[in-house]
Design an enzyme around this catalytic site. Structure first.
Site, short mmCIF file in Angstrom:
data_model
loop_
_atom_site.label_atom_id
_atom_site.label_comp_id
_atom_site.label_asym_id
_atom_site.label_seq_id
_atom_site.Cartn_x
_atom_site.Cartn_y
_atom_site.Cartn_z
CG ASP A 78 -2.41 -0.69 1.17
OD1 ASP A 78 -2.69 -1.81 0.52
OD2 ASP A 78 -3.48 -1.11 1.97
CB CYS A 119 1.63 -6.16 3.00
SG CYS A 119 3.57 -5.99 4.23
CG ASP A 120 -2.16 -2.81 4.83
OD1 ASP A 120 -2.35 -1.45 4.37
OD2 ASP A 120 -1.12 -3.19 4.59
CE LYS A 121 -6.40 -3.09 1.92
NZ LYS A 121 -4.82 -2.20 2.02
CB CYS A 191 4.74 -0.16 8.23
SG CYS A 191 5.74 -0.02 6.73
CD GLU A 442 -4.67 2.10 3.02
OE1 GLU A 442 -4.87 1.55 3.82
OE2 GLU A 442 -3.98 2.73 2.48
CB SER A 468 -3.09 4.87 5.72
OG SER A 468 -1.91 4.12 6.19
#
Length: 553
Positions: A78, A119-121, A191, A442, A468
């Protein structure tokens, strides 16, 4: 075994021949076949170490008597996708991840799965697939990144995003920004703050699908490799006991996840992902539940961007189990929920203690008596909007000001960085929702620019897109219905007064009904911005953000 349909009997001699072409022996073929679902790639910092995690998982599977077979999924960073067309593809990738895993696992008749996201998704996409396929499964993430160091202070990716705004407003030099850039992200891992990736990895642990430590053990620690080996062994125990994701991901498990979400101060994106995962197990998670649970759950942690602590600090304080143990002092958790350890939540946290009460506040001395997220309602968001209230300064908990209206993120960023936003303004960014974006981008760049310029205590930002986990300030996202579908946000005009009251969960456009009716009669939806490829299909099929932005099937 489930895999017998693809390997047992004389009729399956051709199938065995193909497995032998992979280098598998008869002994390996006769054992349970365990899918190692790996999102390793060389572009996402959170994923560049996942080859090592997969090797450790495979060792654990073999030690426990299974045959691991690895295949890959996609994963989008992202941060790299932020503030350009690439971010349109991030949220939609969640559905592709889930679908691709379903295709691979069902086609090859695996007996069990170990999922390796970071990570995110990728995390919610894999959990959606686990729920859908429902064979014994465990999740082991790649772990969080360590914080960087600059002038003796911990920094992270958000420090760089905010540094851009600080430079534009003359608070730091270009050389200082370059130094922050150089040191903010010291190596592999997701992160280092309580952004979406780490939020979802922590909640995977809470919901029972990851071993204790899944969310917080840093990527570079040998402990992470050992945990991966344990995950490989644990999936074989799940297979032996026939414990499946739907046995674990129950309504009570999702209640636990929302409760710990509030205590940790997780990303607003969890409000998209938890309902999407729950939908796969036919559990109803709605936005009203968020406020109900937030009202009785104290906020115990302020991990970046809400505070100065990072994931390594949370890990050293006892991690997610220590947060759960604090919450349990007031009976806020369902203790009888089954987990991938083969034990219940209560058994998992029975001997756990809080090792640092500065990082994890005691239940009787919280940062706030209410949780980290809030859902706002009103004529501007009749289906709800979400804000990370734990990252909002006290003077912005109530705010009213004139609307500054932008029909895309790029237009808003240009004006913000151009110094044209004034104290008191309410920035409205619309046509960035699931359909209107399409892809619900985001908005980390505008929120970070505002924070870096020192305006996060004076300016609010509202969008039908999303934020985010690294965003802070009065950043209110997921406004539903979105502009593309004729939500009231589409009718806001420059200078309209907007009132925000986070404690009372209200968000209002101060324009009378007759005027709104007049504006609606003159409004029509703009053409979808993307007419070809996956995004065009996604725009046609995606649901409202209030429903998790899932594909209507």
């Amino acid at each position: 075994m489930r895999s017998d349909m693809a390997k047992k009997s004389l009729a399956k001699a051709p199938h065995r021949a193909l497995l032998k072409a992979d280098g598998l022996t008869d002994e390996e073929i006769n054992r349970p076949l365990v899918a190692i679902v790996n999102s390793y790639n060389e572009i996402v910092p959170g994923h560049i170490n996942l080859d090592k995690i997969a090797d450790a998982v495979k060792a654990g599977v073999r030690m426990a008597g299974g045959t691991p077979i690895e295949f890959s999924t996609i994963g989008i960073c992202d941060g790299i996708a932020m503030n350009h067309t690439g971010m349109k593809y991030s949220l939609p990738s969640r559905e592709i991840i889930a679908d691709s895993i379903e295709l691979m696992v069902q086609a090859h008749a695996f007996d069990a799965m170990v999922m390796i996201p970071n990570c995110d998704k990728v995390v919610p996409g894999m959990l959606m697939a686990a729920a859908r396929i429902n064979i014994p499964t465990i999740v082991i993430s790649g772990g969080p990144m360590l914080a960087g160091k600059y002038k003796g202070k911990d920094i992270d990716l958000i420090s760089v995003f905010e540094g851009v705004g600080a430079f534009k407003s003359g608070k730091i030099t270009e050389e200082e920004l370059a130094e922050i850039e150089e040191h903010a992200c010291p190596g592999c891992g997701s992160c280092s703050g309580m952004f979406t990736a780490n939020s979802m990895n922590c909640l995977t642990e809470v919901i029972g699908m990851g071993l204790p430590g899944n969310g917080t053990i840093p990527a570079v620690y040998a402990e992470r490799i050992r945990l991966a080996k344990k995950a490989g062994m644990a999936v074989m125990l799940l297979l032996e006991k026939n414990i499946k994701p739907r046995d674990i991901m129950t309504f009570n498990a999702f209640q636990n996840a929302l409760t710990v979400d509030m205590a940790l101060g997780c990303s607003t994106n969890t409000v998209l992902h938890l309902p999407a995962i729950a939908k796969e197990v036919e559990v109803d998670i709605n936005l009203e539940m968020v406020n109900e649970i937030s009202a009785k759950t104290p906020n115990l942690c302020k991990i970046s961007p809400a505070g100065t602590h990072h994931m390594q600090d949370l890990n050293e304080a006892g991690g997610v189990p220590a947060v759960m143990a604090e919450l349990n002092k007031k009976g806020l958790l369902n203790l009888d929920v089954l987990t991938v350890t083969g034990k219940t939540v209560g058994e998992n946290i029975a001997a756990v203690s809080n090792l640092n009460t500065e990082v994890i506040k005691l239940i009787d001395n919280p940062y706030s008596e209410i949780g980290g997220l809030a859902i706002l309602w009103g004529n501007l968001a009749p289906e709800g909007a979400v804000v990370k209230q734990s990252a909002v300064v006290s003077e912005m908990m109530k705010h009213e000001g004139p609307a500054r209206v932008f029909d895309s993120e790029e237009l808003a960023v240009e004006v913000i960085l151009g110094g044209e936003i004034k104290k008191g303004d309410v920035i409205v960014i619309r046509y960035e929702g699931p359909k209107g974006g399409p892809g619900m981008r985001e908005m980390l760049t505008p929120t970070s620019a505002i924070a870096g310029m020192g305006l996060d205590s004076k300016v609010a930002l509202i969008t039908d897109g999303r934020f985010s986990g690294g965003s802070r300030g009065a950043a209110i996202g997921h406004v539903s219905p979105e502009a593309q579908e004729g939500g009231i946000i589409a009718l806001v005009e420059e200078g309209d007064l907007i009132k925000i009251d986070i404690p009372k969960r209200r968000i209002y456009l101060e324009v009378d009904t007759e005027e709104l009716d007049r504006r609606m009669k003159g409004w029509s939806p703009p053409p979808i911005k993307v007419t070809k490829g996956y995004l065009a299909q996604y725009a046609k099929l995606v649901s409202s953000a209030s429903k998790g932005a899932v594909i209507k099937r």
